[in-house]
Design a protein around this motif. Sequence first.
Motif, PDB file in Angstrom:
ATOM      1  N   GLU A  11     -31.100  26.059  13.382  1.00 34.55           N
ATOM      2  CA  GLU A  11     -29.713  26.542  13.340  1.00 34.55           C
ATOM      3  C   GLU A  11     -29.713  28.034  13.048  1.00 34.55           C
ATOM      4  O   GLU A  11     -29.627  28.458  11.900  1.00 34.55           O
ATOM      5  N   ASP A  26     -21.426  29.496   8.765  1.00 36.79           N
ATOM      6  CA  ASP A  26     -21.939  29.589  10.129  1.00 36.79           C
ATOM      7  C   ASP A  26     -21.338  30.826  10.788  1.00 36.79           C
ATOM      8  O   ASP A  26     -20.126  31.027  10.743  1.00 36.79           O
ATOM      9  N   HIS A  57     -22.074  23.217   3.115  1.00 37.71           N
ATOM     10  CA  HIS A  57     -20.731  23.658   3.506  1.00 37.71           C
ATOM     11  C   HIS A  57     -19.677  23.064   2.561  1.00 37.71           C
ATOM     12  O   HIS A  57     -18.687  23.712   2.251  1.00 37.71           O
ATOM     13  N   ARG A  79     -16.100  23.293   4.056  1.00 33.07           N
ATOM     14  CA  ARG A  79     -15.514  22.098   4.687  1.00 33.07           C
ATOM     15  C   ARG A  79     -15.236  21.058   3.610  1.00 33.07           C
ATOM     16  O   ARG A  79     -16.049  20.887   2.697  1.00 33.07           O
ATOM     17  N   HIS A  93     -26.607  29.364  10.817  1.00 31.77           N
ATOM     18  CA  HIS A  93     -26.279  28.838   9.487  1.00 31.77           C
ATOM     19  C   HIS A  93     -26.983  29.650   8.393  1.00 31.77           C
ATOM     20  O   HIS A  93     -28.209  29.677   8.338  1.00 31.77           O
TER      21      HIS A  93
HETATM   22 ZN    ZN Z   1     -23.854  25.398   8.924  1.00 33.94          ZN
END
Ligand code: ZN
Length: 161
Positions: A140, A114, A107, A73, A143
């Motif tokens: 999570e 993910d 990220h 990202r 992840h």
């Molecule tokens: Zn993540």
Amino acid sequence: MVTACTPAGPQSTTAQVRVTDDGSIPKNESISLDDDKHAAIANLDQELLTAMRKAAADAKLAGVELRVTSGWRSAEHQQRLLDEAVELYRSEEEARRWVHPPEKSAHVTGKAIDIGPTNADDWLIQHGADYGLCQAYANEMWHFELLTTPGGQCPQPRSTT
Ligand SMILES: [Zn+2]
């Protein structure tokens, strides 16, 4: 340079691939690990991507498909996710339990991915260490990061509370 010569035939057979600059993938959607044209995949750490592709090939043999719900990202995209979380939880502190700021997110450096759906997460939690892939956070299950050597042992998932 301008050329009058245009290539014959279809321009692209992958017109359905969304090309985004910031790596965003729409909510409830996922992309393939082979989706090289997507920035979320293209900007991933090569070592992580190679390990994930090996895992995905083996998962496929077990009838499990690993799909990517988020990869690399941009810092702007990460900040937007944090802003949305703050709005959702109406608390900066609670939001940060789920979404790191850009300077802390793996990220943004391309070192986290993910994976979904749930059966894919289950498979990867069970077999990921064979490829060096580990669940990084206790809250999570989707992840994953390269946190051990292939065949090694994953560290205990971190708690963010
Ligand atoms: Zn993540």
